[in-house]
Design an enzyme around this catalytic site. Structure first.
Site, mmCIF file in Angstrom:
data_model
loop_
_atom_site.group_PDB
_atom_site.id
_atom_site.type_symbol
_atom_site.label_atom_id
_atom_site.label_comp_id
_atom_site.label_asym_id
_atom_site.label_seq_id
_atom_site.Cartn_x
_atom_site.Cartn_y
_atom_site.Cartn_z
ATOM 1 N N SER A 315 23.033 -0.205 -29.133
ATOM 2 C CA SER A 315 23.625 -1.434 -29.652
ATOM 3 C C SER A 315 22.651 -2.597 -29.567
ATOM 4 C CB SER A 315 24.896 -1.771 -28.871
ATOM 5 O OG SER A 315 25.436 -2.995 -29.315
ATOM 6 N N ASP A 316 22.444 -3.249 -30.700
ATOM 7 C CA ASP A 316 21.658 -4.467 -30.718
ATOM 8 C C ASP A 316 22.369 -5.516 -29.869
ATOM 9 O OD1 ASP A 316 19.402 -5.906 -31.770
ATOM 10 O OD2 ASP A 316 20.798 -7.046 -32.995
ATOM 11 N N LYS A 317 21.627 -6.303 -29.117
ATOM 12 C CA LYS A 317 22.249 -7.281 -28.221
ATOM 13 C C LYS A 317 22.710 -8.530 -28.957
ATOM 14 C CE LYS A 317 19.841 -10.119 -25.720
ATOM 15 N NZ LYS A 317 20.405 -11.446 -26.105
ATOM 16 N N THR A 320 25.740 -8.848 -31.473
ATOM 17 C CA THR A 320 26.578 -7.651 -31.425
ATOM 18 C C THR A 320 27.278 -7.572 -30.076
ATOM 19 O OG1 THR A 320 25.030 -6.521 -32.900
ATOM 20 C CG2 THR A 320 26.605 -5.151 -31.695
#
Length: 822
Positions: A315-317, A320
């Site tokens: 997961s992109d931080k 997101t």
């Protein structure tokens, strides 16, 4: 490249070795530019173009298309033109759907290309002019201003200040301040300032171009496609082998050649999985409609199956897991009377109408929006990367004072701090940095005009409100979430700690060498997350996890995420994603937050169960009919059903098969995967039991009831129809048929309607020999008894699998397969 710390006056002589030597007063000549353009090519992303016709024709090549084509040729050879037309139309539709899906997938490169700047302000022959960005060449002198999209990779050589938003390229959550000697990347956005630069790379050689190249080469073969091919190939080989046996026996016995060919043709078309890809695609398409209602748009149907088996989500931080909204933390006051004074002074040293994210965060952090009204800013000096601070002269009714905000060390220099204050600032700054905060120092002059260090102002990008709950829900479903960010390790660890993701965060440059290969001492698979990540790293992380046997999902929203999104088994473009990210992704979220993903995973696992149910049913039925037919012809020299009956069976089976797409299905507690061993094992068991049951009915009808062969054929036809439809109920779960979830009403209505129609056809002799109600009810009773026997065998089979799984240590268990779920 030039080190910003050692930058000198920007002249051609002092330019770094890899920056072209260009006169900053005249730029390149048109002749030089033309030569360089021919040498380096246009400043655009190269694309491989292939003939659409050849792409379309490629979908007619492969084992399943070959069998369909062979059936079409056979039908034409024996002048079965209706069969020929139906088979040809089916072939064209399958090719058309495949071609369209590939065409849609190619949009990733097109979307990336649209992100290139269209125009550039360039110095040629001593004059500034606007040209197409595609005509830029290395060595061109360009001017970059507020609002410009940077047209190529540029080394900055002249000017005071430039603030660049390159978050879509590198994943950094804050604008980056550029100085002389720094590189400004192609397709980044200039938010503040103005500087000149020399073009050092164009087109595919730029940082942006390398990203596009990764997208072009990325892509993992779908596990769904692999499973469908294995099922299809298995059924094709079995069909060919058994039909060949039938033809050989008929030839030896001297049976009529044309009739034998016709029978073999009908049997082949009915047995091979012509509709297998279409049925499974329809099942996924129906599921895709449900996902769309959840605000998750599916761009690649196969990704639904991949999502059901996804066990790691990268997961992109920024944006997101976090809000992508810079927010003030709790200020630390030194000489200020309270935290409010620190914020107010910092706000006076900011521009409320500035696009700068820091200024916006500070102004929004004021406890009282009207707190600035009593003050008038007489002079404002924007942030200077040399002094590393912004200043303002402020007047109020009580007099005049100055305020400043900037790097903590810069404010220390401004106030002339002693050792004690320096130590205090350093201690607090380090403590905040360890928690992932970016810190600003704030100062104000007193009535004597002396600077005083008011305090420190921490800034951070907070987690989304729903992120923690979503992560816990995903973990309960067997999904491991890994944070992937371009931010510093300390920031990543702080956010990961707040979201209960684990704090074993590794820096990407410590995990991969310069060639992109994993460093053996770093375990990428067990890390909780990855920080300081560039596009090549994201792509490599996904590849490495896939190589370890994981089905990997990747979320993202920027151009920098596009390569990993396409390479991932499930690429997920989150709400607000760029066109490039959307085009590269398999799933596009239109709703905010990650909660949509867990809901989509549940639906995907239901869809997977439906596909698994159909696969078991289809293989079992093919084996049941083919093996029984072959043995009957070889052993008893008896064709147990006629060609018309085979066609009628195929038609009546198609209706309930399509309803599988709407059936209720269980949700597996863990990720599911195709387990072909289990699918084939159960299918073969059910198929063999069906053959035994069919021969049992044949034996009873001939030896005890002494019925004519024509009547026996109708009995066998009705038994195959009723038992086949009951098998659909059998394969839809792992337990008894009355266990929840119960069959959907559509499946029940359609299955029973076709069974009733087939029964009426057998009773009254519609295209078959009539058998009457007494024999028809006998067949029903016989099929129901065998249905109960098959149910016991199926339940025992799954219990055996579960017992075997329980004997295996958890760490050594493979991902749960749908055929073994329960």
């Amino acid at each position: 490249m030039m080190d910003p710390k050692t930058a000198t006056e920007p002249t051609a002589a002092s330019a770094p070795a890899d920056v072209p030597k260009t006169d900053l007063k005249t730029g390149l000549t048109q002749a030089e530019a033309a030569r360089l353009l021919a040498e380096h090519g246009p400043n655009a992303i190269g694309e491989k173009h292939s003939s659409p016709l050849l792409k379309f024709l490629s979908f007619f090549w492969g084992p399943i298309p070959w069998m369909i084509e062979a059936a079409a040729i056979l039908s034409a050879a024996v002048q079965r033109w209706e069969d020929f037309a139906i088979i040809t139309i089916m072939l064209l539709i399958n090719a058309g759907v495949g071609f369209w899906q590939e065409f849609q997938a190619d949009n990733a490169i097109a979307a990336l290309k649209k992100n290139l700047a269209l125009k550039a302000h360039v110095l040629r022959d001593g004059a500034w002019r606007d040209i197409d960005a595609a005509d830029l060449v290395p060595g061109d002198v360009v001017l970059i201003r507020l609002g410009n999209i940077i047209p190529a990779d540029v080394t900055l050589v002249e000017g005071d200040y430039l603030s660049v938003d390159q978050s879509a390229l590198t994943g950094e959550s804050l604008p980056v301040d550029k100085a002389v000697g720094d590189i400004a990347y192609s397709s980044a956005f200039a938010k503040m300032g103005e500087m000149k630069g020399i073009v050092t790379a164009t087109g595919a050689a730029t940082y942006f171009g390398r990203t596009a190249k990764l997208v072009e080469t990325a892509g993992a073969k779908s596990h769904f496609q692999q499973a469908v091919m294995r099922i299809g190939n298995f059924l094709i080989l079995v069909t060919l082998a058994l039909v060949a046996v039938i033809l050989a026996v008929a030839f030896v016995r001297g049976d009529p050649f044309v009739e034998t060919i016709l029978f073999a043709l009908i049997l082949t078309v009915a047995a091979i999985p012509v509709a297998l890809p279409a049925v499974l695609s329809v099942t996924m398409a129906v599921g895709a409609v449900k996902l769309a209602r959840m605000k998750a748009i599916v761009s690649r149907l196969e990704s639904i199956e991949e999502m059901a088996g996804m066990d790691i989500l990268c997961s992109d931080k920024t944006g997101t897991l976090t809000k992508n909204q810079l927010t003030l933390g709790d200020p630390i006051a030194f000489v200020a009377k309270d935290a409010g004074e620190v914020i107010l002074s910092a706000a006076l040293a900011s521009q409320s109408d500035s696009p700068d994210a820091i200024d916006q965060a500070i102004v929004k952090g004021l406890p009282d929006a009207g707190a600035l009204k009593p003050f008038t800013v007489a002079k404002f000096v924007p942030f200077d990367p040399v002094s590393k601070r912004a200043e303002a002269d402020v007047t109020e009714s009580g007099g005049t004072f100055s305020v400043a905000k900037g790097a903590p060390q810069a404010i220390l220099d401004l106030v002339g701090a002693d050792a004690d204050l320096t130590a205090k600032v350093s201690e607090n700054t380090d403590a905040l940095a360890a928690k992932g905060y970016r810190t600003l120092g704030v100062a104000r002059t007193d009535k004597d005009g002396k600077w005083r260090y008011l305090g420190l102002l921490p800034l951070f990008d907070p987690p989304r409100d729903d992120a923690l709950e979503t992560i816990h829900r995903a973990r309960s479903m067997g999904l491991d979430i890994r944070m992937v960010t371009g931010d510093h390790v300390a920031i990543a660890r702080e956010i990961a700690g707040k979201l209960d993701l684990g704090t074993d965060i590794i820096a990407a440059d410590k995990a991969f060498d310069k060639d992109g290969k994993p460093i053996g001492t770093v375990d990428i698979e067990t890390a909780d997350g990855y920080a300081q990540v560039f596009p090549e790293h994201k792509y490599r992380i996904v590849k490495e996890l896939q190589a370890r046997g994981h089905i990997v999902g990747m979320t993202g929203d920027g151009v920098n995420d596009a390569p990993a999104l396409k390479q991932a088994d499930v690429g997920i473009a989150v709400s607000g994603a760029t066109d490039a990210a959307r085009a590269a992704a398999d799933l596009v979220l239109t709703g905010v937050g990650l909660s949509v993903i867990t809901s989509a995973m549940e639906e995907a696992r239901k869809i997977f169960e439906r596909m698994n149910s159909y696969a078991i049913f289809r293989i079992a039925e093919t084996m049941r009919v083919l093996l029984f037919m072959t043995l009957s012809i070889i052993v008893f020299n008896f064709y147990p059903v006629t060609a018309v009956m085979i066609v009628l069976l195929a038609i009546l089976n198609d209706f309930p098969i399509m309803m599988i797409a709407y059936d209720n299905a269980p949700v597996a507690a863990k990720p599911v995967r195709w387990d072909m061993h289990r699918v084939l094992s159960l299918s073969l068991i059910l198929g063999v039991l069906g053959v035994v049951a069919s021969f049992g009915l044949f034996w009873i009808a001939e030896e005890y009831m002494h019925l004519p062969r024509e009547t026996i054929q109708t009995l066998i036809f009705l038994k195959l129809l009723v038992a086949g439809h009951l098998t659909i109920y059998l394969t839809r779960n792992t337990g008894a048929i009355w266990e929840r979830p119960w069959p959907n009403w559509r499946l029940i209505v359609v299955a029973e309607t076709t069974q009733i129609f087939g029964t009426l056809a057998a009773v009254y002799g519609w295209t078959v020999t009539p058998i009457g109600w007494e024999l028809a009810l006998l067949v029903w009773a016989y099929a129901l008894v065998w249905f109960l026997i098959n149910s016991v065998v199926k339940i025992t089979f799954y219990r055996f699998l579960r017992r075997g799984r329980d004997d295996v240590p958890p760490a050594a268990r493979p991902a749960q397969g749908a055929a073994g779920a329960g």
